[in-house]
Design a protein around this motif. Structure first.
Motif, PDB file in Angstrom:
ATOM      1  N   LEU A 237       0.375  -1.189  -0.120  1.00  0.00           N
ATOM      2  CA  LEU A 237       0.115  -0.374  -0.072  1.00  0.00           C
ATOM      3  C   LEU A 237       0.455   1.416   0.590  1.00  0.00           C
ATOM      4  O   LEU A 237       0.345   1.653  -0.324  1.00  0.00           O
ATOM      5  CB  LEU A 237      -0.505  -0.004   1.183  1.00  0.00           C
ATOM      6  N   LEU A 238       2.131   1.375   0.414  1.00  0.00           N
ATOM      7  CA  LEU A 238       3.191   2.208   0.497  1.00  0.00           C
ATOM      8  C   LEU A 238       3.760   2.944  -0.988  1.00  0.00           C
ATOM      9  O   LEU A 238       4.412   3.361  -0.222  1.00  0.00           O
ATOM     10  CB  LEU A 238       3.471   2.227   1.544  1.00  0.00           C
ATOM     11  N   LEU A 239       4.004   1.969  -1.502  1.00  0.00           N
ATOM     12  CA  LEU A 239       4.720   1.667  -2.893  1.00  0.00           C
ATOM     13  C   LEU A 239       5.140   3.342  -3.242  1.00  0.00           C
ATOM     14  O   LEU A 239       5.282   3.756  -3.978  1.00  0.00           O
ATOM     15  CB  LEU A 239       4.428   0.368  -3.674  1.00  0.00           C
ATOM     16  N   PRO A 240       2.604   3.190  -3.450  1.00  0.00           N
ATOM     17  CA  PRO A 240       3.296   4.429  -4.455  1.00  0.00           C
ATOM     18  C   PRO A 240       3.049   6.030  -3.536  1.00  0.00           C
ATOM     19  O   PRO A 240       3.841   6.937  -4.246  1.00  0.00           O
ATOM     20  CB  PRO A 240       0.859   4.164  -4.793  1.00  0.00           C
TER      21      PRO A 240
ATOM     22  N   GLN B  41       3.081  13.679  -2.826  1.00  0.00           N
ATOM     23  CA  GLN B  41       1.448  13.158  -3.521  1.00  0.00           C
ATOM     24  C   GLN B  41       0.678  12.645  -2.246  1.00  0.00           C
ATOM     25  O   GLN B  41      -0.459  12.182  -2.599  1.00  0.00           O
ATOM     26  CB  GLN B  41       1.376  12.888  -4.017  1.00  0.00           C
ATOM     27  N   ALA B  42       1.613  12.207  -1.382  1.00  0.00           N
ATOM     28  CA  ALA B  42       0.970  11.394  -0.430  1.00  0.00           C
ATOM     29  C   ALA B  42      -0.150  12.021   0.967  1.00  0.00           C
ATOM     30  O   ALA B  42       0.438  13.180   1.093  1.00  0.00           O
ATOM     31  CB  ALA B  42       1.850  10.464   0.341  1.00  0.00           C
ATOM     32  N   ASN B  43      -1.046  11.826   1.055  1.00  0.00           N
ATOM     33  CA  ASN B  43      -1.757  11.896   1.959  1.00  0.00           C
ATOM     34  C   ASN B  43      -0.985  11.725   3.938  1.00  0.00           C
ATOM     35  O   ASN B  43      -1.081  10.159   3.645  1.00  0.00           O
ATOM     36  CB  ASN B  43      -3.158  11.533   2.066  1.00  0.00           C
TER      37      ASN B  43
ATOM     38  N   ALA C 272      -9.918  17.516 -10.156  1.00  0.00           N
ATOM     39  CA  ALA C 272      -8.764  16.404  -9.118  1.00  0.00           C
ATOM     40  C   ALA C 272      -8.194  17.189  -8.316  1.00  0.00           C
ATOM     41  O   ALA C 272      -8.010  17.243  -7.021  1.00  0.00           O
ATOM     42  CB  ALA C 272      -8.213  15.713  -9.479  1.00  0.00           C
ATOM     43  N   THR C 273      -7.306  18.983  -8.506  1.00  0.00           N
ATOM     44  CA  THR C 273      -6.807  19.362  -8.230  1.00  0.00           C
ATOM     45  C   THR C 273      -6.797  20.477  -6.700  1.00  0.00           C
ATOM     46  O   THR C 273      -6.977  20.333  -5.938  1.00  0.00           O
ATOM     47  CB  THR C 273      -5.639  20.980  -8.604  1.00  0.00           C
ATOM     48  N   GLU C 274      -8.625  21.158  -7.021  1.00  0.00           N
ATOM     49  CA  GLU C 274      -9.334  21.868  -6.570  1.00  0.00           C
ATOM     50  C   GLU C 274     -10.116  21.147  -5.328  1.00  0.00           C
ATOM     51  O   GLU C 274     -10.079  21.388  -4.343  1.00  0.00           O
ATOM     52  CB  GLU C 274     -10.626  21.964  -7.426  1.00  0.00           C
ATOM     53  N   CYS C 275      -9.761  19.446  -5.024  1.00  0.00           N
ATOM     54  CA  CYS C 275     -10.759  18.881  -4.644  1.00  0.00           C
ATOM     55  C   CYS C 275      -8.891  18.590  -3.734  1.00  0.00           C
ATOM     56  O   CYS C 275      -9.631  17.063  -2.193  1.00  0.00           O
ATOM     57  CB  CYS C 275     -11.768  17.798  -4.866  1.00  0.00           C
TER      58      CYS C 275
ATOM     59  N   SER D  99      -4.369  14.189  -5.575  1.00  0.00           N
ATOM     60  CA  SER D  99      -2.521  14.825  -6.253  1.00  0.00           C
ATOM     61  C   SER D  99      -2.738  13.954  -7.555  1.00  0.00           C
ATOM     62  O   SER D  99      -1.960  15.259  -8.183  1.00  0.00           O
ATOM     63  CB  SER D  99      -2.230  13.259  -5.552  1.00  0.00           C
ATOM     64  N   ASP D 100      -3.985  13.721  -8.170  1.00  0.00           N
ATOM     65  CA  ASP D 100      -3.556  13.950 -10.384  1.00  0.00           C
ATOM     66  C   ASP D 100      -5.167  13.227 -10.397  1.00  0.00           C
ATOM     67  O   ASP D 100      -5.975  12.644  -9.448  1.00  0.00           O
ATOM     68  CB  ASP D 100      -2.203  13.003 -10.562  1.00  0.00           C
ATOM     69  N   GLN D 101      -5.702  12.901 -11.302  1.00  0.00           N
ATOM     70  CA  GLN D 101      -6.528  12.976 -12.330  1.00  0.00           C
ATOM     71  C   GLN D 101      -7.087  11.484 -12.062  1.00  0.00           C
ATOM     72  O   GLN D 101      -8.241  11.063 -11.662  1.00  0.00           O
ATOM     73  CB  GLN D 101      -6.896  12.829 -13.729  1.00  0.00           C
ATOM     74  N   SER D 102      -5.940  10.248 -11.948  1.00  0.00           N
ATOM     75  CA  SER D 102      -5.726   9.388 -11.347  1.00  0.00           C
ATOM     76  C   SER D 102      -6.423   8.401 -10.367  1.00  0.00           C
ATOM     77  O   SER D 102      -7.470   8.184  -9.459  1.00  0.00           O
ATOM     78  CB  SER D 102      -4.822   8.394 -12.301  1.00  0.00           C
TER      79      SER D 102
END
Length: 282
Positions: free
Chosen positions: A130-133, A140-142, A250-253, A256-259
């Motif tokens: 789960l941590l690899l991305p 970009q990580a939460n 995605a940015t407004e909300c 990290s990105d569209q995906s």
């Protein structure tokens, strides 16, 4: 490397280490300290040689998905003569003590493990993957997500290899009304920025472990999941504006990105944000 400080002054860290063409040499000697490392192997390492306290402890195969535990008081070292790829979790004694205190459990001693031997631990493997991305894109990580996963690793290690067992304690409920209001207020305000689990728990006057339990009991989901749901709610509002692209939404909300937006939206709503927007236009 990702470091989180969710348990008072104790750091828990995870590092991704990879080398495809190693020189045949021993790993460097680490500073001896009262701490443990848990290495999740992400590729096979046949015929690995391992030493503790200057003595060879084992020779054997390590398979991708297996974990090894290391006591940093014992100067663990390995022969780096083959390609390797591991996630290394750092768990100091202070973190394990804080986890036990949070669980109202006696503090544990040393972890139980066989030096240099891989263990097929599905929980460590799942949490590590789960941590690899996040390790690929730490900016970009939460933080709430990282806190949640690294705390879960610490609790699992303390219970599975340290024998930690919570003592009986009175049944306690969820958050008090004022705590629920304060927690959700902070999380809503952080839809477009980062907030840590420790910050929210501190505002509610609770330990991280108890806050997470009480939040889930009160609202039915973890703080991280609740925050993602709020971001999806906000994205629905933004999707009504045809002038915003999906990337803009995605940015407004706070995604990290569209995906990232698409995955969260589909998991929560059942359809992609693009499909949801098209349905509004019919």
């Amino acid at each position: 490397m990702i470091v989180t400080r969710i348990l008072r002054a104790a750091d828990i860290a995870v590092t991704e280490i990879r080398c495809d063409n190693p020189l045949p040499e021993m790993s460097g000697s680490m500073r001896r300290e009262d701490a443990f490392a848990v290495a999740l192997h992400l590729r096979d390492r046949p015929n690995g040689e391992y030493w503790e306290d200057g003595r060879r402890a084992s020779v054997g195969d390590l398979r991708a998905g297996e974990s090894c535990l290391h006591d940093l008081k014992r100067d663990p070292r390995g022969l780096l003569d083959k390609p390797y790829h591991v996630l290394s979790f750092y768990l100091p004694r202070a973190a394990l003590d804080a986890i036990a205190d949070d669980a109202n459990a006696p503090r544990i001693g040393d972890l139980s493990y066989k030096p240099g031997t891989g263990v097929n631990d599905g929980t460590i493997s799942c949490l590590g993957n789960l941590l690899l991305p996040a390790l690929s894109h730490p900016d970009q990580a939460n933080p709430l997500f990282l806190d949640h996963v690294l705390l879960a690793v610490g609790v699992h290690v303390a219970q599975t290899y340290g024998g930690m067992r919570p003592m009986s304690r009175p049944v306690r409920g969820g958050l008090a009304p004022w705590q629920e209001r304060r927690a959700t207020e902070i999380l809503r305000a952080s839809v477009k920025r980062s907030v840590t689990l420790m910050e929210v728990a501190r505002e509610c006057g609770l330990s991280v472990g108890y806050f997470s339990h009480a939040f889930r009991r009160t609202l039915g989901v973890s703080p991280h999941k609740w925050l993602i749901e709020q971001r999806v709610v906000l994205s629905k509002e933004k999707l009504r504006d045809d002038g915003l692209s999906l990337s803009d939404v995605a940015t407004e909300c706070g995604f990290s990105d569209q995906s990232h937006l698409t995955r969260a939206f589909r998991q929560t709503v059942g359809v992609s944000p693009g499909a949801w927007r098209r349905a509004l236009q019919r």
